[in-house]
Design a protein around this motif. Structure first.
Motif, PDB file in Angstrom:
ATOM      1  N   MET A 130     -16.298 -29.291 -20.803  1.00 57.05           N
ATOM      2  CA  MET A 130     -17.441 -29.727 -21.306  1.00 57.05           C
ATOM      3  C   MET A 130     -19.057 -29.736 -21.314  1.00 57.05           C
ATOM      4  SD  MET A 130     -15.564 -33.462 -19.910  1.00 57.05           S
ATOM      5  CE  MET A 130     -16.340 -35.073 -20.657  1.00 57.05           C
ATOM      6  N   VAL A 131     -19.152 -30.344 -22.510  1.00 57.67           N
ATOM      7  CA  VAL A 131     -21.446 -30.050 -21.935  1.00 57.67           C
ATOM      8  C   VAL A 131     -21.829 -31.409 -22.500  1.00 57.67           C
ATOM      9  CG1 VAL A 131     -22.664 -29.337 -23.087  1.00 57.67           C
ATOM     10  CG2 VAL A 131     -20.576 -28.108 -23.177  1.00 57.67           C
ATOM     11  N   ILE A 132     -22.841 -31.685 -20.685  1.00 62.46           N
ATOM     12  CA  ILE A 132     -23.305 -32.656 -20.530  1.00 62.46           C
ATOM     13  C   ILE A 132     -24.560 -31.924 -20.747  1.00 62.46           C
ATOM     14  CG2 ILE A 132     -21.812 -33.251 -19.082  1.00 62.46           C
ATOM     15  CD1 ILE A 132     -23.540 -32.956 -16.674  1.00 62.46           C
ATOM     16  N   ARG A 133     -25.265 -33.368 -21.760  1.00 62.01           N
ATOM     17  CA  ARG A 133     -26.544 -33.342 -22.111  1.00 62.01           C
ATOM     18  C   ARG A 133     -27.228 -31.743 -22.531  1.00 62.01           C
ATOM     19  NH1 ARG A 133     -28.029 -38.246 -22.043  1.00 62.01           N
ATOM     20  NH2 ARG A 133     -29.194 -39.672 -20.490  1.00 62.01           N
ATOM     21  N   ASP A 134     -25.993 -31.943 -23.345  1.00 57.79           N
ATOM     22  CA  ASP A 134     -26.433 -30.386 -24.347  1.00 57.79           C
ATOM     23  C   ASP A 134     -26.997 -29.705 -23.695  1.00 57.79           C
ATOM     24  OD1 ASP A 134     -25.648 -31.684 -26.965  1.00 57.79           O
ATOM     25  OD2 ASP A 134     -27.405 -32.994 -26.484  1.00 57.79           O
ATOM     26  N   LYS A 135     -26.884 -29.461 -22.366  1.00 59.75           N
ATOM     27  CA  LYS A 135     -27.247 -27.512 -21.555  1.00 59.75           C
ATOM     28  C   LYS A 135     -25.978 -27.491 -20.776  1.00 59.75           C
ATOM     29  CE  LYS A 135     -30.521 -30.322 -19.303  1.00 59.75           C
ATOM     30  NZ  LYS A 135     -32.124 -30.515 -18.800  1.00 59.75           N
ATOM     31  N   TYR A 136     -25.336 -28.365 -19.669  1.00 59.10           N
ATOM     32  CA  TYR A 136     -24.770 -27.435 -19.043  1.00 59.10           C
ATOM     33  C   TYR A 136     -23.249 -28.054 -19.204  1.00 59.10           C
ATOM     34  CZ  TYR A 136     -28.431 -29.124 -16.266  1.00 59.10           C
ATOM     35  OH  TYR A 136     -30.294 -28.643 -16.056  1.00 59.10           O
ATOM     36  N   GLU A 137     -22.895 -26.685 -19.119  1.00 62.32           N
ATOM     37  CA  GLU A 137     -20.499 -26.713 -19.859  1.00 62.32           C
ATOM     38  C   GLU A 137     -19.988 -26.662 -18.434  1.00 62.32           C
ATOM     39  OE1 GLU A 137     -17.243 -23.559 -21.080  1.00 62.32           O
ATOM     40  OE2 GLU A 137     -20.181 -22.602 -21.271  1.00 62.32           O
ATOM     41  N   ILE A 138     -19.314 -27.617 -17.884  1.00 61.09           N
ATOM     42  CA  ILE A 138     -18.696 -27.631 -17.196  1.00 61.09           C
ATOM     43  C   ILE A 138     -17.473 -26.306 -16.816  1.00 61.09           C
ATOM     44  CG2 ILE A 138     -16.697 -29.190 -15.498  1.00 61.09           C
ATOM     45  CD1 ILE A 138     -19.571 -30.125 -15.645  1.00 61.09           C
ATOM     46  N   LEU A 139     -17.797 -25.826 -16.046  1.00 63.04           N
ATOM     47  CA  LEU A 139     -16.515 -24.368 -15.689  1.00 63.04           C
ATOM     48  C   LEU A 139     -15.144 -25.251 -14.879  1.00 63.04           C
ATOM     49  CD1 LEU A 139     -18.437 -21.558 -15.013  1.00 63.04           C
ATOM     50  CD2 LEU A 139     -17.820 -22.236 -17.530  1.00 63.04           C
ATOM     51  N   GLU A 140     -15.708 -25.973 -13.561  1.00 63.81           N
ATOM     52  CA  GLU A 140     -14.068 -25.973 -12.482  1.00 63.81           C
ATOM     53  C   GLU A 140     -14.724 -27.812 -11.430  1.00 63.81           C
ATOM     54  OE1 GLU A 140     -12.786 -23.694  -9.930  1.00 63.81           O
ATOM     55  OE2 GLU A 140     -14.788 -22.359  -9.832  1.00 63.81           O
ATOM     56  N   ARG A 141     -13.837 -28.261 -11.336  1.00 60.12           N
ATOM     57  CA  ARG A 141     -14.515 -29.123 -10.438  1.00 60.12           C
ATOM     58  C   ARG A 141     -14.092 -28.084  -9.016  1.00 60.12           C
ATOM     59  NH1 ARG A 141     -10.642 -34.105  -9.284  1.00 60.12           N
ATOM     60  NH2 ARG A 141      -9.459 -32.059  -8.052  1.00 60.12           N
ATOM     61  N   MET A 149     -18.618 -40.739  -2.693  1.00 57.56           N
ATOM     62  CA  MET A 149     -19.580 -41.168  -3.263  1.00 57.56           C
ATOM     63  C   MET A 149     -20.093 -40.328  -4.879  1.00 57.56           C
ATOM     64  SD  MET A 149     -22.335 -42.290  -0.214  1.00 57.56           S
ATOM     65  CE  MET A 149     -22.315 -40.932   1.046  1.00 57.56           C
ATOM     66  N   ALA A 150     -19.277 -39.031  -4.481  1.00 55.12           N
ATOM     67  CA  ALA A 150     -19.907 -37.931  -5.428  1.00 55.12           C
ATOM     68  C   ALA A 150     -18.799 -37.259  -5.879  1.00 55.12           C
ATOM     69  CB  ALA A 150     -21.255 -37.658  -5.702  1.00 55.12           C
ATOM     70  N   THR A 151     -18.736 -36.086  -6.598  1.00 55.61           N
ATOM     71  CA  THR A 151     -18.089 -35.217  -7.633  1.00 55.61           C
ATOM     72  C   THR A 151     -19.036 -34.503  -7.782  1.00 55.61           C
ATOM     73  OG1 THR A 151     -16.449 -36.161  -8.200  1.00 55.61           O
ATOM     74  CG2 THR A 151     -15.858 -34.109  -8.501  1.00 55.61           C
ATOM     75  N   VAL A 152     -18.537 -32.955  -7.483  1.00 52.56           N
ATOM     76  CA  VAL A 152     -19.574 -31.475  -7.474  1.00 52.56           C
ATOM     77  C   VAL A 152     -18.939 -30.410  -8.636  1.00 52.56           C
ATOM     78  CG1 VAL A 152     -20.712 -29.383  -6.609  1.00 52.56           C
ATOM     79  CG2 VAL A 152     -20.671 -31.783  -5.240  1.00 52.56           C
ATOM     80  N   TYR A 153     -19.343 -30.502  -9.266  1.00 52.64           N
ATOM     81  CA  TYR A 153     -18.820 -29.029 -10.652  1.00 52.64           C
ATOM     82  C   TYR A 153     -19.636 -28.601 -10.960  1.00 52.64           C
ATOM     83  CZ  TYR A 153     -16.363 -33.889 -11.849  1.00 52.64           C
ATOM     84  OH  TYR A 153     -16.216 -34.929 -11.975  1.00 52.64           O
ATOM     85  N   LYS A 154     -18.595 -27.022 -11.143  1.00 50.27           N
ATOM     86  CA  LYS A 154     -19.615 -25.656 -10.707  1.00 50.27           C
ATOM     87  C   LYS A 154     -19.559 -25.303 -12.607  1.00 50.27           C
ATOM     88  CE  LYS A 154     -18.745 -20.698 -10.987  1.00 50.27           C
ATOM     89  NZ  LYS A 154     -17.816 -19.765 -10.618  1.00 50.27           N
ATOM     90  N   ALA A 155     -20.914 -25.323 -13.001  1.00 51.91           N
ATOM     91  CA  ALA A 155     -20.807 -26.324 -14.366  1.00 51.91           C
ATOM     92  C   ALA A 155     -22.386 -24.301 -14.817  1.00 51.91           C
ATOM     93  CB  ALA A 155     -21.801 -27.022 -14.952  1.00 51.91           C
ATOM     94  N   ARG A 156     -22.087 -24.224 -15.576  1.00 55.74           N
ATOM     95  CA  ARG A 156     -23.232 -22.934 -16.728  1.00 55.74           C
ATOM     96  C   ARG A 156     -24.255 -23.442 -17.191  1.00 55.74           C
ATOM     97  NH1 ARG A 156     -20.101 -20.381 -19.004  1.00 55.74           N
ATOM     98  NH2 ARG A 156     -19.388 -18.699 -17.853  1.00 55.74           N
ATOM     99  N   HIS A 157     -25.253 -23.153 -17.099  1.00 54.35           N
ATOM    100  CA  HIS A 157     -25.992 -23.674 -18.435  1.00 54.35           C
ATOM    101  C   HIS A 157     -26.799 -22.711 -19.157  1.00 54.35           C
ATOM    102  CE1 HIS A 157     -30.533 -24.247 -19.493  1.00 54.35           C
ATOM    103  NE2 HIS A 157     -30.682 -25.222 -19.232  1.00 54.35           N
ATOM    104  N   LEU A 158     -26.424 -23.341 -20.447  1.00 55.98           N
ATOM    105  CA  LEU A 158     -26.286 -22.621 -21.731  1.00 55.98           C
ATOM    106  C   LEU A 158     -26.810 -21.851 -21.898  1.00 55.98           C
ATOM    107  CD1 LEU A 158     -24.071 -26.030 -23.787  1.00 55.98           C
ATOM    108  CD2 LEU A 158     -22.983 -23.843 -23.102  1.00 55.98           C
TER     109      LEU A 158
END
Length: 208
Positions: free
Chosen positions: A35-46, A52-61
């Motif tokens: 999944m890509v959020i805000r057209d910038k960050y691709e989710i790699l894994e949780r 209160m929150a969830t943290v994901y590892k992501a890649r800046h496109l």
């Protein structure tokens, strides 16, 4: 509610797999790899889940850089007080630029209204985990870790920031090779989670 990434259908929470294609369902508001959020960050894994929150590892496109993204829990999206505190955490952490403090890069809001912060991704383990495994740390190693934590807190204090929740769980240790001529590991340390920090002399207070 649960969501199927194959047929894009939604089902009641008690469902575990899609009746149509047998794919494993995920909570509707959980981000899935790819999944890509805000057209910038691709989710790699949780990589972490809290109350209160969830943290994901992501890649800046654009830049290809790996980042950690902390997304507010859906159950708190209408809690104005918490959202104010979450944004204040971003403001506080952004001010602090130090090699022993986790760096914050961005603050934004998802399409469903949940805010998130983008942070430096640190490949390491919490000091709590190290202590649980080793029981005791050699004095030289403990001193090295303590000096780095103190350095980060000292830099924060110069900005008027008081962390107020320093504990082994909020300290990441990144193992490094021992310096030449030394038998002590040259660990690098990162302090994170300024979630209940306070700015002295100001109005930004996100204590619970």
């Amino acid at each position: 509610m649960k969501y199927c990434d194959v047929c894009h259908s939604t089902y009641p929470t008690e469902f575990t797999s899609c009746p149509k294609d047998k794919a494993t369902l995920r909570p509707l508001h959980e981000l899935a790899p790819g999944m890509v959020i805000r057209d910038k960050y691709e989710i790699l894994e949780r990589i972490g889940v809290g109350g209160m929150a969830t943290v994901y590892k992501a890649r800046h496109l654009t830049f290809g850089e790996i980042r950690a993204i902390k997304v507010v829990s859906n159950k708190l999206v209408d809690d104005e007080n918490f959202l104010k505190r979450f944004k204040a955490e971003a403001i506080i952490t952004r001010k602090l630029r130090h090699p022993n403090a986790v760096q914050l890069d961005d603050f934004d809001t998802m399409a469903d209204g949940r805010p998130f912060i983008v942070m430096e991704f640190v490949q390491g383990r919490s000091l709590r985990s190290w202590i649980n495994d080793l029981r005791t740390l050699p004095p030289a190693r403990a001193l090295n870790i303590t000096k780095q934590v103190a350095s980060a807190l000292g830099a924060a204090h110069k900005l008027g920031i008081v962390h107020r929740d320093i504990k082994p769980d909020n300290i990441i240790v990144i193992p490094q090779p021992a310096p030449p001529g030394s038998d002590s590991a040259g660990d690098q340390v990162k302090v994170f989670d300024f979630g209940i920090a306070k700015i002295r002399g100001g109005t930004t207070d996100i204590s619970s």
